[in-house]
Design an enzyme around this catalytic site. Structure first.
Site, mmCIF file in Angstrom:
data_model
loop_
_atom_site.group_PDB
_atom_site.id
_atom_site.type_symbol
_atom_site.label_atom_id
_atom_site.label_comp_id
_atom_site.label_asym_id
_atom_site.label_seq_id
_atom_site.Cartn_x
_atom_site.Cartn_y
_atom_site.Cartn_z
ATOM 1 N N CYS A 5 0.826 -1.212 0.000
ATOM 2 C CA CYS A 5 0.000 0.000 0.000
ATOM 3 C C CYS A 5 0.859 1.260 0.000
ATOM 4 C CB CYS A 5 -0.916 -0.023 1.231
ATOM 5 S SG CYS A 5 -1.777 1.524 1.501
ATOM 6 N N CYS A 8 0.529 3.315 3.281
ATOM 7 C CA CYS A 8 1.235 2.649 4.385
ATOM 8 C C CYS A 8 2.739 2.899 4.271
ATOM 9 C CB CYS A 8 0.949 1.149 4.394
ATOM 10 S SG CYS A 8 -0.668 0.704 5.083
ATOM 11 N N ASP A 31 -0.892 16.672 -0.946
ATOM 12 C CA ASP A 31 -1.187 15.876 -2.141
ATOM 13 C C ASP A 31 -0.165 16.208 -3.223
ATOM 14 O OD1 ASP A 31 -4.035 14.372 -3.265
ATOM 15 O OD2 ASP A 31 -2.528 15.030 -4.725
ATOM 16 N N ASN A 86 -13.326 9.962 -1.379
ATOM 17 C CA ASN A 86 -13.798 9.163 -2.504
ATOM 18 C C ASN A 86 -13.791 7.705 -2.068
ATOM 19 O OD1 ASN A 86 -13.917 11.455 -4.210
ATOM 20 N ND2 ASN A 86 -11.711 11.301 -4.595
ATOM 21 N N GLY A 92 -13.952 7.735 -7.758
ATOM 22 C CA GLY A 92 -12.658 8.367 -7.985
ATOM 23 C C GLY A 92 -11.575 7.945 -7.012
ATOM 24 N N HIS A 97 -6.323 3.142 0.500
ATOM 25 C CA HIS A 97 -6.067 3.344 1.941
ATOM 26 C C HIS A 97 -6.901 4.577 2.279
ATOM 27 C CE1 HIS A 97 -3.108 3.436 5.545
ATOM 28 N NE2 HIS A 97 -3.926 4.470 5.714
ATOM 29 N N HIS A 99 -8.569 7.859 3.020
ATOM 30 C CA HIS A 99 -7.970 9.191 3.133
ATOM 31 C C HIS A 99 -9.036 10.246 2.927
ATOM 32 C CE1 HIS A 99 -7.542 7.787 -1.023
ATOM 33 N NE2 HIS A 99 -7.744 9.038 -1.400
ATOM 34 N N HIS A 101 -9.413 14.221 1.785
ATOM 35 C CA HIS A 101 -8.776 15.388 1.168
ATOM 36 C C HIS A 101 -9.253 16.630 1.922
ATOM 37 C CE1 HIS A 101 -7.856 13.241 -2.770
ATOM 38 N NE2 HIS A 101 -8.824 12.464 -2.299
HETATM 39 P P1 AMP Z 1 -8.168 9.487 -4.440
HETATM 40 O O1 AMP Z 1 -8.194 9.690 -5.926
HETATM 41 O O2 AMP Z 1 -9.325 10.052 -3.698
HETATM 42 O O3 AMP Z 1 -7.910 8.034 -4.102
HETATM 43 O O4 AMP Z 1 -6.921 10.319 -3.917
HETATM 44 C C1 AMP Z 1 -5.613 9.862 -3.998
HETATM 45 C C2 AMP Z 1 -4.735 11.075 -3.975
HETATM 46 O O5 AMP Z 1 -3.424 10.670 -3.668
HETATM 47 C C3 AMP Z 1 -4.679 11.838 -5.307
HETATM 48 O O6 AMP Z 1 -5.170 13.162 -5.124
HETATM 49 C C4 AMP Z 1 -3.187 11.801 -5.652
HETATM 50 O O7 AMP Z 1 -2.734 13.011 -6.224
HETATM 51 C C5 AMP Z 1 -2.546 11.543 -4.304
HETATM 52 N N1 AMP Z 1 -1.250 10.890 -4.340
HETATM 53 C C6 AMP Z 1 -0.887 9.790 -5.050
HETATM 54 N N2 AMP Z 1 0.390 9.466 -4.795
HETATM 55 C C7 AMP Z 1 0.855 10.372 -3.884
HETATM 56 C C8 AMP Z 1 2.102 10.574 -3.227
HETATM 57 N N3 AMP Z 1 3.155 9.768 -3.433
HETATM 58 N N4 AMP Z 1 2.215 11.621 -2.381
HETATM 59 C C9 AMP Z 1 1.170 12.452 -2.171
HETATM 60 N N5 AMP Z 1 -0.040 12.304 -2.746
HETATM 61 C C10 AMP Z 1 -0.200 11.282 -3.604
HETATM 62 ZN ZN ZN Z 2 -2.392 1.220 3.682
#
Ligand code: AMP
Ligand code: ZN
Length: 116
Positions: A5, A8, A31, A86, A92, A97, A99, A101
């Site tokens: 993950c 993680c 982000d 999401n 989306g 994992h 999260h 926003h």
């Molecule tokens: P979601 O689309 O709601 O699953 O959000 C996932 C978010 O993780 C997106 O807005 C990506 O830009 C962000 N993301 C993906 N990889 C990374 C990373 N290595 N560091 C920071 N944000 C990330």
């Molecule tokens: Zn995780």
């Protein structure tokens, strides 16, 4: 900890991130692809795949995340902000994992296409 993950690995420090907050339950970072001037991700420090898997055993992490968002926004003088989760592919979710926003720093409309 799920070894496959992304978030993680970020929590464990195996992948770098721009950390904005951390406590026993919560990790928050910028982000990598922001859609607002302020775009932070708040994640539980335990692997929960998505909002569908929140239950009485792990919901304390969600409460702690909301407390952390209130604290960070207060510290950074963020007056208005939007919290987005999401859940599932069609909604989306791209990282499995849980999260949240935190989006701020611009005037936001309301509606399906208004977050970008
Ligand atoms: P979601 O689309 O709601 O699953 O959000 C996932 C978010 O993780 C997106 O807005 C990506 O830009 C962000 N993301 C993906 N990889 C990374 C990373 N290595 N560091 C920071 N944000 C990330
Ligand atoms: Zn995780």
């Amino acid at each position: 900890m799920d070894k496959d993950c992304l978030f993680c690995k970020i929590i464990a420090g195996e992948i770098p991130s721009a950390k904005v907050y951390e406590d026993e339950f919560v990790f928050a970072f910028k982000d990598i692809n922001p859609i607002a001037p302020v775009h932070y991700l708040f994640v539980p420090k335990t692997h929960i795949c998505c909002a569908k898997k929140i239950n009485p055993e792990n919901s304390q992490y969600v409460a702690k995340i909301f407390e952390a968002m209130a604290e960070v926004s207060k510290q950074e003088n963020i007056e208005s902000y939007r919290i987005v989760n999401n859940c599932g592919e069609d909604a989306g979710q791209s990282v499995m994992h849980l999260h949240f926003h935190l989006l701020a720093g611009k005037k936001m409309g309301w509606g399906e296409q208004s977050l970008g």
